[in-house]
Design an enzyme around this catalytic site. Structure first.
Site, PDB file in Angstrom:
ATOM      1  N   ARG A 159       0.828  -1.220   0.000  1.00 41.33           N
ATOM      2  CA  ARG A 159       0.000   0.000   0.000  1.00 41.33           C
ATOM      3  C   ARG A 159       0.857   1.263   0.000  1.00 41.33           C
ATOM      4  O   ARG A 159       0.492   2.275   0.585  1.00 41.33           O
ATOM      5  CB  ARG A 159      -0.964   0.019   1.197  1.00 41.33           C
ATOM      6  CG  ARG A 159      -1.850  -1.191   1.303  1.00 41.33           C
ATOM      7  CD  ARG A 159      -2.801  -1.355   0.130  1.00 41.33           C
ATOM      8  NE  ARG A 159      -3.570  -2.583   0.294  1.00 41.33           N
ATOM      9  CZ  ARG A 159      -3.189  -3.769  -0.179  1.00 41.33           C
ATOM     10  NH1 ARG A 159      -2.067  -3.881  -0.888  1.00 41.33           N
ATOM     11  NH2 ARG A 159      -3.932  -4.836   0.015  1.00 41.33           N
ATOM     12  N   SER A 233     -11.294  -1.342   3.587  1.00 42.47           N
ATOM     13  CA  SER A 233     -10.361  -1.739   4.651  1.00 42.47           C
ATOM     14  C   SER A 233      -9.690  -0.492   5.218  1.00 42.47           C
ATOM     15  O   SER A 233      -8.938   0.179   4.513  1.00 42.47           O
ATOM     16  CB  SER A 233      -9.314  -2.704   4.103  1.00 42.47           C
ATOM     17  OG  SER A 233      -9.923  -3.884   3.639  1.00 42.47           O
ATOM     18  N   GLU A 329      -4.844   2.472   6.409  1.00 44.70           N
ATOM     19  CA  GLU A 329      -4.657   2.418   4.961  1.00 44.70           C
ATOM     20  C   GLU A 329      -5.320   3.634   4.319  1.00 44.70           C
ATOM     21  O   GLU A 329      -4.862   4.151   3.308  1.00 44.70           O
ATOM     22  CB  GLU A 329      -5.275   1.120   4.415  1.00 44.70           C
ATOM     23  CG  GLU A 329      -5.181   0.953   2.919  1.00 44.70           C
ATOM     24  CD  GLU A 329      -5.732  -0.373   2.451  1.00 44.70           C
ATOM     25  OE1 GLU A 329      -6.290  -0.431   1.339  1.00 44.70           O
ATOM     26  OE2 GLU A 329      -5.626  -1.370   3.194  1.00 44.70           O
TER      27      GLU A 329
END
Length: 333
Positions: A159, A233, A329
């Protein structure tokens, strides 16, 4: 090109947070991207580049310029698929399968735009965007010149990319080229893909069947932002040193984990959060989703500050119980 003052961002973030920006710019061509870069150079205001807002938590009004690409179009050259940065990512996956180009199936139904996928290095079920990206085209804001970056130059990680680190705010992405395959080589060994295929009576899935299965799994786990505001998420899965993993595995033998390399293991953040009793719990109008502890949701009327307060409470409890820091995230502004 859109150029709007005092603009509401409620429709540009999937949490449904109603905040405003001082100015909103939207580009749909290469030339408009250059115009936007010039405006940003000449302005002394801060700027924020967004996609569809599916990975964004806005905690306050943004006193500056918000920029978004709606540059569309897709072209195929052999096994290469080049897409405008404003294309919806899931449309790209569907298009690639329809044209016998494979490799992106496991990334089905991930929300967001193509440009954001190249910034965030989206990933799911054992596949990441970096496995597919060949080149990224961008306009450098400081000069207005076009730059083309190879995948390796973007330094992709979990990420992460240089666009999120040292290049943040320096470029306007216009196109991304993906290196796909005419031969379908399914990746089925992550999560519950095989068990879901077996439940459907499928032994050797086609690309379309794999996509449909991934979509079904994701819909079962994740709420629809149109119904329940969320950013997917919210936390990244922590990667820990083997000694840390072994200590936790001794105390929690049923703890799920995924090898990263010889010295590191990845532990699902959702499992850590659930063990702390947060699954389904609310703080005011912000809550941890009842079906997936990795997801924070807006029950209706929550502010960005409310979602952030819940994030901090969850982080605190995971750190206190497991000694592990879980990081968002979602991009928090």
């Amino acid at each position: 090109m859109k150029d709007i003052r005092a603009y509401s961002l409620k429709q540009h973030n999937t949490f449904g947070i109603d905040v405003t920006c001082s100015r909103y710019l939207e580009y749909s061509t290469q030339e408009e991207a250059r115009q936007v870069a010039r405006i940003l150079r000449e302005s002394n205001q801060p700027h924020l580049v967004i996609g569809s807002g599916s990975n964004l938590l806005l905690t306050r009004d943004f006193e500056g310029i918000v920029v978004r690409s709606v540059l569309r179009g897709m072209t195929i050259d052999g096994e290469r698929l080049t897409c405008g940065s404003g294309m919806t990512w899931d449309d790209v996956v569907d298009y690639s399968i329809a044209h016998d180009l494979h490799g992106a199936e496991n990334l089905s139904l991930i929300p967001g735009d193509v440009g954001a996928c190249a910034v965030q290095n989206i990933g799911a079920y054992g596949v990441e965007a970096k496995d597919l990206i060949a080149r990224v085209w961008a306009i450098e804001i400081a000069t207005g010149e076009e730059r083309v970056f190879r995948c390796d130059e973007c330094k992709y990680g979990y990420r992460q990319s240089r666009f999120k680190r040292e290049w943040q705010g320096r470029y306007l992405i216009t196109q991304v080229e993906f290196a796909l395959n005419r031969e379908f080589r399914p990746r089925l060994d992550y999560g519950n893909i095989r068990s879901e295929l077996a439940r459907r009576g499928i032994d050797k899935p086609t690309a379309r069947q794999l996509r449909d299965t991934i979509i079904s799994i994701r819909r079962e786990k994740l709420p629809d932002p149109a119904v329940l505001g969320n950013g997917g998420s919210f936390f990244m899965n922590p990667v820990v040193e083997r000694a840390v993993y072994e200590r936790l595995a001794h105390d929690y033998p049923a703890m799920p984990h995924y090898p990263v390399d010889a010295d590191h293991e990845k532990i699902p953040a959702g499992w850590l959060i659930e063990q702390c009793g947060w699954k389904g719990r609310a703080m005011g109008r912000a809550a941890v989703y009842e079906k997936q502890a990795l997801v924070l949701v807006n029950l209706g009327g929550a502010s960005g500050a409310d979602i952030l307060a819940l994030c901090l409470a969850v982080q605190h409890d995971v750190k206190a119980r497991f000694g592990i820091s879980i990081q968002p995230e979602v991009h928090i502004v």
